[in-house]
Scaffold this active site. Structure first.
Site, PDB file in Angstrom:
ATOM      1  N   ASN A 169      -7.829   2.325  -3.524  1.00 32.66           N
ATOM      2  CA  ASN A 169      -7.264   2.745  -2.236  1.00 32.66           C
ATOM      3  C   ASN A 169      -6.964   4.248  -2.311  1.00 32.66           C
ATOM      4  O   ASN A 169      -6.201   4.691  -3.183  1.00 32.66           O
ATOM      5  CB  ASN A 169      -5.984   1.931  -1.978  1.00 32.66           C
ATOM      6  CG  ASN A 169      -5.310   2.321  -0.674  1.00 32.66           C
ATOM      7  OD1 ASN A 169      -5.213   3.499  -0.352  1.00 32.66           O
ATOM      8  ND2 ASN A 169      -4.827   1.349   0.067  1.00 32.66           N
TER       9      ASN A 169
ATOM     10  N   ASP B 174      -5.737   6.198   0.193  1.00 33.39           N
ATOM     11  CA  ASP B 174      -4.826   6.679   1.250  1.00 33.39           C
ATOM     12  C   ASP B 174      -3.999   7.885   0.804  1.00 33.39           C
ATOM     13  O   ASP B 174      -3.766   8.816   1.571  1.00 33.39           O
ATOM     14  CB  ASP B 174      -3.819   5.576   1.635  1.00 33.39           C
ATOM     15  CG  ASP B 174      -4.470   4.413   2.355  1.00 33.39           C
ATOM     16  OD1 ASP B 174      -5.644   4.526   2.757  1.00 33.39           O
ATOM     17  OD2 ASP B 174      -3.791   3.377   2.508  1.00 33.39           O
ATOM     18  N   HIS B 175      -3.521   7.837  -0.460  1.00 35.90           N
ATOM     19  CA  HIS B 175      -2.557   8.869  -0.854  1.00 35.90           C
ATOM     20  C   HIS B 175      -3.194  10.195  -1.233  1.00 35.90           C
ATOM     21  O   HIS B 175      -2.501  11.186  -1.397  1.00 35.90           O
ATOM     22  CB  HIS B 175      -1.607   8.317  -1.915  1.00 35.90           C
ATOM     23  CG  HIS B 175      -0.770   7.210  -1.336  1.00 35.90           C
ATOM     24  ND1 HIS B 175      -0.048   7.381  -0.175  1.00 35.90           N
ATOM     25  CD2 HIS B 175      -0.606   5.921  -1.693  1.00 35.90           C
ATOM     26  CE1 HIS B 175       0.549   6.235   0.134  1.00 35.90           C
ATOM     27  NE2 HIS B 175       0.220   5.336  -0.763  1.00 35.90           N
TER      28      HIS B 175
ATOM     29  N   ARG C 181       0.459  19.268   4.067  1.00 39.43           N
ATOM     30  CA  ARG C 181       0.232  20.639   4.541  1.00 39.43           C
ATOM     31  C   ARG C 181      -0.637  20.698   5.800  1.00 39.43           C
ATOM     32  O   ARG C 181      -0.962  21.785   6.266  1.00 39.43           O
ATOM     33  CB  ARG C 181      -0.461  21.460   3.437  1.00 39.43           C
ATOM     34  CG  ARG C 181       0.466  21.862   2.326  1.00 39.43           C
ATOM     35  CD  ARG C 181       1.476  22.880   2.852  1.00 39.43           C
ATOM     36  NE  ARG C 181       2.458  23.211   1.842  1.00 39.43           N
ATOM     37  CZ  ARG C 181       2.315  24.198   0.961  1.00 39.43           C
ATOM     38  NH1 ARG C 181       1.229  24.927   0.950  1.00 39.43           N
ATOM     39  NH2 ARG C 181       3.254  24.432   0.097  1.00 39.43           N
TER      40      ARG C 181
ATOM     41  N   HIS D   5      -6.520   2.502   4.676  1.00 41.84           N
ATOM     42  CA  HIS D   5      -5.692   1.901   5.722  1.00 41.84           C
ATOM     43  C   HIS D   5      -5.567   2.934   6.838  1.00 41.84           C
ATOM     44  O   HIS D   5      -4.929   3.967   6.659  1.00 41.84           O
ATOM     45  CB  HIS D   5      -4.313   1.565   5.123  1.00 41.84           C
ATOM     46  CG  HIS D   5      -3.389   0.863   6.064  1.00 41.84           C
ATOM     47  ND1 HIS D   5      -2.142   0.424   5.695  1.00 41.84           N
ATOM     48  CD2 HIS D   5      -3.518   0.517   7.373  1.00 41.84           C
ATOM     49  CE1 HIS D   5      -1.542  -0.161   6.721  1.00 41.84           C
ATOM     50  NE2 HIS D   5      -2.364  -0.104   7.756  1.00 41.84           N
TER      51      HIS D   5
ATOM     52  N   ARG E  58      -3.705   3.681   9.604  1.00 34.99           N
ATOM     53  CA  ARG E  58      -2.469   3.235  10.251  1.00 34.99           C
ATOM     54  C   ARG E  58      -2.435   3.704  11.697  1.00 34.99           C
ATOM     55  O   ARG E  58      -3.027   4.725  12.052  1.00 34.99           O
ATOM     56  CB  ARG E  58      -1.248   3.787   9.503  1.00 34.99           C
ATOM     57  CG  ARG E  58      -1.095   3.245   8.085  1.00 34.99           C
ATOM     58  CD  ARG E  58       0.206   3.738   7.475  1.00 34.99           C
ATOM     59  NE  ARG E  58       1.332   3.144   8.133  1.00 34.99           N
ATOM     60  CZ  ARG E  58       2.078   2.153   7.637  1.00 34.99           C
ATOM     61  NH1 ARG E  58       1.824   1.665   6.445  1.00 34.99           N
ATOM     62  NH2 ARG E  58       3.075   1.663   8.311  1.00 34.99           N
TER      63      ARG E  58
ATOM     64  N   ARG F  73      -0.637   8.400   9.498  1.00 39.58           N
ATOM     65  CA  ARG F  73       0.164   9.250   8.616  1.00 39.58           C
ATOM     66  C   ARG F  73      -0.619   9.757   7.406  1.00 39.58           C
ATOM     67  O   ARG F  73      -0.210  10.706   6.766  1.00 39.58           O
ATOM     68  CB  ARG F  73       1.431   8.534   8.166  1.00 39.58           C
ATOM     69  CG  ARG F  73       1.177   7.370   7.257  1.00 39.58           C
ATOM     70  CD  ARG F  73       2.464   6.809   6.690  1.00 39.58           C
ATOM     71  NE  ARG F  73       3.246   6.121   7.695  1.00 39.58           N
ATOM     72  CZ  ARG F  73       4.169   5.199   7.405  1.00 39.58           C
ATOM     73  NH1 ARG F  73       4.433   4.917   6.145  1.00 39.58           N
ATOM     74  NH2 ARG F  73       4.835   4.580   8.359  1.00 39.58           N
TER      75      ARG F  73
ATOM     76  N   GLU G  79      -8.363  -1.531   6.037  1.00 37.25           N
ATOM     77  CA  GLU G  79      -7.101  -2.214   6.365  1.00 37.25           C
ATOM     78  C   GLU G  79      -6.640  -1.764   7.739  1.00 37.25           C
ATOM     79  O   GLU G  79      -6.642  -0.558   8.041  1.00 37.25           O
ATOM     80  CB  GLU G  79      -6.026  -1.859   5.346  1.00 37.25           C
ATOM     81  CG  GLU G  79      -6.315  -2.373   3.959  1.00 37.25           C
ATOM     82  CD  GLU G  79      -5.217  -1.971   2.980  1.00 37.25           C
ATOM     83  OE1 GLU G  79      -4.261  -1.291   3.389  1.00 37.25           O
ATOM     84  OE2 GLU G  79      -5.338  -2.333   1.823  1.00 37.25           O
TER      85      GLU G  79
ATOM     86  N   THR H  12       5.683   1.826   3.110  1.00 37.25           N
ATOM     87  CA  THR H  12       4.372   1.228   2.837  1.00 37.25           C
ATOM     88  C   THR H  12       4.414  -0.201   3.376  1.00 37.25           C
ATOM     89  O   THR H  12       5.469  -0.657   3.834  1.00 37.25           O
ATOM     90  CB  THR H  12       4.049   1.273   1.329  1.00 37.25           C
ATOM     91  OG1 THR H  12       2.754   0.705   1.111  1.00 37.25           O
ATOM     92  CG2 THR H  12       5.084   0.522   0.503  1.00 37.25           C
ATOM     93  N   THR H  13       3.285  -0.907   3.316  1.00 36.17           N
ATOM     94  CA  THR H  13       3.255  -2.279   3.829  1.00 36.17           C
ATOM     95  C   THR H  13       4.252  -3.118   3.034  1.00 36.17           C
ATOM     96  O   THR H  13       4.114  -3.260   1.828  1.00 36.17           O
ATOM     97  CB  THR H  13       1.835  -2.865   3.679  1.00 36.17           C
ATOM     98  OG1 THR H  13       0.904  -1.846   4.042  1.00 36.17           O
ATOM     99  CG2 THR H  13       1.645  -4.073   4.549  1.00 36.17           C
TER     100      THR H  13
ATOM    101  N   GLU I 285      -5.687 -11.670   0.788  1.00 35.10           N
ATOM    102  CA  GLU I 285      -5.224 -10.741  -0.248  1.00 35.10           C
ATOM    103  C   GLU I 285      -3.763 -11.076  -0.513  1.00 35.10           C
ATOM    104  O   GLU I 285      -2.920 -10.973   0.385  1.00 35.10           O
ATOM    105  CB  GLU I 285      -5.362  -9.287   0.201  1.00 35.10           C
ATOM    106  CG  GLU I 285      -4.843  -8.337  -0.893  1.00 35.10           C
ATOM    107  CD  GLU I 285      -5.001  -6.860  -0.559  1.00 35.10           C
ATOM    108  OE1 GLU I 285      -5.822  -6.516   0.324  1.00 35.10           O
ATOM    109  OE2 GLU I 285      -4.291  -6.048  -1.181  1.00 35.10           O
TER     110      GLU I 285
ATOM    111  N   HIS J 292      -1.102  -4.426  -4.222  1.00 32.70           N
ATOM    112  CA  HIS J 292       0.151  -3.760  -3.865  1.00 32.70           C
ATOM    113  C   HIS J 292       1.059  -3.626  -5.077  1.00 32.70           C
ATOM    114  O   HIS J 292       1.440  -4.631  -5.676  1.00 32.70           O
ATOM    115  CB  HIS J 292       0.922  -4.451  -2.730  1.00 32.70           C
ATOM    116  CG  HIS J 292       1.698  -3.460  -1.921  1.00 32.70           C
ATOM    117  ND1 HIS J 292       2.868  -2.911  -2.354  1.00 32.70           N
ATOM    118  CD2 HIS J 292       1.429  -2.864  -0.732  1.00 32.70           C
ATOM    119  CE1 HIS J 292       3.298  -2.041  -1.468  1.00 32.70           C
ATOM    120  NE2 HIS J 292       2.439  -1.986  -0.470  1.00 32.70           N
TER     121      HIS J 292
ATOM    122  N   GLY K 203      -4.009   1.530  -5.356  1.00 27.31           N
ATOM    123  CA  GLY K 203      -4.037   2.887  -4.819  1.00 27.31           C
ATOM    124  C   GLY K 203      -3.061   3.839  -5.472  1.00 27.31           C
ATOM    125  O   GLY K 203      -3.440   4.731  -6.222  1.00 27.31           O
ATOM    126  N   HIS K 204      -1.773   3.634  -5.212  1.00 23.53           N
ATOM    127  CA  HIS K 204      -0.775   4.640  -5.554  1.00 23.53           C
ATOM    128  C   HIS K 204      -0.792   5.002  -7.037  1.00 23.53           C
ATOM    129  O   HIS K 204      -0.715   6.185  -7.407  1.00 23.53           O
ATOM    130  CB  HIS K 204       0.619   4.142  -5.135  1.00 23.53           C
ATOM    131  CG  HIS K 204       1.673   5.178  -5.283  1.00 23.53           C
ATOM    132  ND1 HIS K 204       2.474   5.253  -6.399  1.00 23.53           N
ATOM    133  CD2 HIS K 204       2.033   6.214  -4.490  1.00 23.53           C
ATOM    134  CE1 HIS K 204       3.296   6.279  -6.273  1.00 23.53           C
ATOM    135  NE2 HIS K 204       3.048   6.877  -5.121  1.00 23.53           N
TER     136      HIS K 204
END
Ligand code: PXP
Length: 256
Positions: free
Chosen positions: A6, A8-9, A17, A42, A44, A48, A69, A99-100, A152, A192, A214-215
């Protein structure tokens, strides 16, 4: 077992920025080169991190497959149908959350309606479907009834468990939910809060065939890449006209 990364981050850092780096599209290429079996994003509703441009470019460039997602909302399903990712995972979404925070509440008739409608539209578009749920028997049964291809299982409670006993209990819940999903003909995914330290018991669970992480991976990428990044910047700074390296101070070459 398939590992979906993932990204996303990567976009979260860019959005700090509102510039154009780091680009999640480039990150996806690197994750694929590293062996990712797919890329999870994801989109969203508040955009974001991943935005519409990212989703469009990733849909055109990812060579493995995209797990997209999204919330079970008509305007998000419109986008999924247009982008036609390999897989779509319906997730609950609240604006205030970091987060979710939990799986879909399939005990709620209005959530079931929204999820059912979204599933039918995604299925008609030829997109494989998955539902992000807590690892409990009822949620797995309801997912099968709704006609999803996969579930999931939310591993957040397992990841946050504060004692070994609690961790073992959460792992047992995940194992039971995975077995139930498999018995009902669902593919079983999990994700997750998984990290380099806690992933192994989840990767060893029977019937779990896909992990979404992801994270932790993006966090590690920042650290394992920072030394090289600092060195590269230092060599540019010292190569500026008029700069001389301090006598006696050894500067390691890039790639040392
Ligand atoms: N699976 C789902 C459904 C998610 O919403 C997320 C977080 O976006 C993940 C997996 C990945 O979680 P983490 O970033 O903690 O690895």
């Amino acid at each position: 077992m398939r590992l979906y990364i993932n990204i996303d981050h990567v976009a979260t850092v860019r959005q700090a920025r509102r510039t154009d780096e780091p680009d999640p599209v480039r990150a996806a290429v690197l994750a694929e080169l590293g062996g990712a079996d797919g890329i999870t994003i994801h989109l969203r509703e508040d955009r974001r991190h991943i935005d519409d441009r990212d989703a469009r470019l990733l849909a055109a460039t990812v060579r493995t497959g995209i797990n997209f997602e999204l919330a079970a909302a008509a305007r998000m399903v419109d986008i999924a149908v247009e982008l036609a990712p390999m897989q779509a995972t319906l997730v609950p979404e609240k604006r205030e959350e970091v987060t979710t925070e939990g799986g879909l509440d399939l005990a709620s008739p209005s959530v079931r309606d929204a999820v059912g409608t979204s599933l039918r539209r995604l299925e008609a578009a030829g997109i494989r479907t998955s539902l992000f749920i807590d690892p409990d028997r009822d949620a797995v049964g309801r997912s099968a009834k709704l006609g999803a291809n996969a579930v999931e299982l939310h591993t957040g409670e397992y990841a946050n468990a504060s004692s070994d006993a609690e961790k073992a209990a959460e792992l047992a819940r995940l194992a039971a939910a995975a077995a139930r999903g498999h018995a009902l003909g669902l593919a079983v995914h999990a994700g997750h809060g998984l990290t380099y330290e806690n992933v192994t018991p989840v990767a060893a669970l029977p019937h779990v065939e896909e992990l979404n992480i992801g994270h932790s991976v993006v966090s590690r990428a920042v650290l394992v890449g920072l030394e090289r990044a600092a060195r590269e910047m230092k060599s540019i700074v010292l190569a500026a006209p008029g700069q001389v390296a301090e006598p006696g101070r050894w500067i390691p070459p890039i790639g040392y």
